[in-house]
Design an enzyme around this catalytic site. Structure first.
Site, PDB file in Angstrom:
ATOM      1  CD  GLN A 126      29.592   7.420  19.068  1.00 11.41           C
ATOM      2  OE1 GLN A 126      28.450   7.046  18.812  1.00 11.41           O
ATOM      3  NE2 GLN A 126      30.080   7.384  20.290  1.00 11.41           N
ATOM      4  N   GLY A 127      32.752   7.924  15.283  1.00  7.99           N
ATOM      5  CA  GLY A 127      33.698   6.878  14.906  1.00  7.99           C
ATOM      6  C   GLY A 127      34.295   6.199  16.120  1.00  7.99           C
ATOM      7  CE1 TYR A 128      34.029   8.155  20.397  1.00  5.30           C
ATOM      8  CE2 TYR A 128      32.955   6.943  22.168  1.00  5.30           C
ATOM      9  CZ  TYR A 128      33.589   8.086  21.713  1.00  5.30           C
ATOM     10  OH  TYR A 128      33.784   9.146  22.556  1.00  5.30           O
ATOM     11  CB  SER A 129      31.823   0.384  16.874  1.00  7.61           C
ATOM     12  OG  SER A 129      31.030   0.547  18.030  1.00  7.61           O
ATOM     13  CD  GLU A 244      26.560   6.338  22.172  1.00 11.11           C
ATOM     14  OE1 GLU A 244      26.175   5.674  21.200  1.00 11.11           O
ATOM     15  OE2 GLU A 244      27.730   6.344  22.568  1.00 11.11           O
ATOM     16  CD  GLU A 386      25.035  -8.981  26.659  1.00  9.53           C
ATOM     17  OE1 GLU A 386      24.225  -9.818  26.276  1.00  9.53           O
ATOM     18  OE2 GLU A 386      25.222  -7.884  26.053  1.00  9.53           O
TER      19      GLU A 386
END
Length: 399
Positions: A126-129, A244, A386
């Site tokens: 997964q290439g999110y962050s 997720e 958070e």
């Protein structure tokens, strides 16, 4: 924590148990039980066993190769796998990308990519962050510029789990830099063997190589690999994140992990009596049992709501938040139960197949510290705690 099941559901559970007894390799279940790292070959072996039975893609409709199970069957399957110490099916392709393709992809994309997930041809990450765009995912800066039949992608992804084993990555990229933060983002499927891709390892707190940095320099990606509509990738992103966060709770894994804590506490001696009889320790275990029972109910409710193809709602954030907290508490209890055996460890030893054959007074104790350190990440990945509290406050409580 038992739930009353119908005779049909009980028969299905017995079928799963019989399958696991007959087909789950002891070598793999031993590694899982002792907290050892599974190799990619280990994962592929279990992947193939499940696929042969038709049980790999538990949440997929039958028309795409899934078993067509209802939510209770999916729950029972996950629970029995966890209790049998079966490897967890990596979620990136099967549980995360696949629902996005089924919902937003074209017929051609589904026909091409879904079978390759099932047979293990493609291994996804997964290439999110990104640096500076983790919890604030919409702040991502990786760009994709259209050039004929391709996009030219430049940027960096980080905390990319399993990229060193994967051959494909699904990425969020910015295709319209002039748009507002959550607009102008697209969802691309990128071949990690493409020229311009570089993967660098990141060592986590427990000393393991689980996550990576992925650098993309003038990487050419076919326009056919765009999922959904250009500049509307945020719709895909939100849909995927709810899946997720639901799977990240790992309710069944928490039940299995707590069982291991109880087994260790029954053997451990503190001040001349079993640790399990210590009132403070017993109270902590009881609290976790109550929380898991609540989590089971919520998990089944979310699965039921998603059974018609809809994405889980904001309650998935509650599930992810509480699931993370519970599993972190269980890892702390396991360290406590392991006593002196939860000692300083050699990360390389934890990867060795020979470790599973060692005879020690408390075999799980040797990995208890590593598991405790590794599970600190649960508060961050899949959306920081958070962020989950903010979603709950706004969407559930109306604050």
């Amino acid at each position: 924590m038992d739930i009353n099941f119908t005779p049909e559901e009980t028969a299905f559970r017995d079928e799963v148990r019989a399958f696991l007894h007959a087909e789950l390799p002891t070598r793999l279940s031993t590694k899982v039980a002792q907290g050892l790292e599974l190799s990619k070959q280990d994962q592929l072996e279990w992947h193939a066993i499940l696929n042969k039975r038709g049980w790999l893609a538990a949440g997929w409709p039958t028309e795409y190769g899934g078993p067509g199970w209802n939510p209770v069957q999916r729950y029972l399957f996950d629970a029995e796998c966890a209790l049998a110490d079966a490897p967890t099916v990596l979620p990136f392709g099967i549980s995360m990308l696949a629902p996005v393709l089924i919902r937003f992809g074209t017929d051609e994309q589904r026909a091409h990519w879904l079978p390759r997930m099932l047979d293990g041809t493609d291994w996804w990450c997964q290439g999110y962050s990104e640096p500076g765009a983790g919890s604030d995912l919409a702040a991502l800066r990786t760009t994709a510029v259209r050039d004929g039949d391709h996009y030219i992608v430049n940027g960096q992804k980080t905390w990319t789990t399993g990229a060193h084993h994967a051959n494909m990555i699904f990425c969020l990229v910015r295709t319209d830099p002039s748009a507002k933060k959550q607009q102008g983002i697209s969802f691309l499927l990128i071949d990690l063997n493409s020229p311009g891709v570089e993967i660098r390892p990141i060592r986590t707190l427990d000393g393991a190589h689980e996550v990576n940095e992925v650098f993309l320099s003038d990487v050419r990606v076919p326009v056919a690999n765009l999922v959904g509509t250009e500049n509307r990738g945020w719709d895909c992103a939100k849909f995927l994140l709810t899946h997720e966060r639901t799977t990240a709770a790992r309710v069944s894994n928490a039940i299995a992990e707590l069982r291991r804590v109880k087994e260790s506490a029954a053997r451990a001696q503190r001040n001349g009596r079993r640790l399990a009889e210590d009132p403070v320790f017993a109270a902590r275990v009881a609290r976790v049992e109550i929380e898991i029972a609540n989590l089971q109910t919520t998990s089944l409710m979310i699965l039921r709501s998603a059974s018609d193809g809809r994405a889980p709602g904001p309650e998935s954030s509650l599930l992810k938040l509480r699931g993370s907290q519970i599993r972190q508490e269980i890892s702390a209890l396991l360290r406590r139960a392991s006593g002196v055996h939860a000692r300083t460890y050699d990360p390389e030893q934890l990867c060795a197949d020979s470790f599973a054959e060692m005879t020690v007074p408390e075999p799980r104790g040797l990995t208890a510290t590593a598991q405790y350190l590794n599970k600190r990440k649960l508060s961050i990945y899949g959306g920081a705690s958070e962020i989950q509290r903010t979603i709950i406050a706004k969407s559930v409580l109306g604050l």
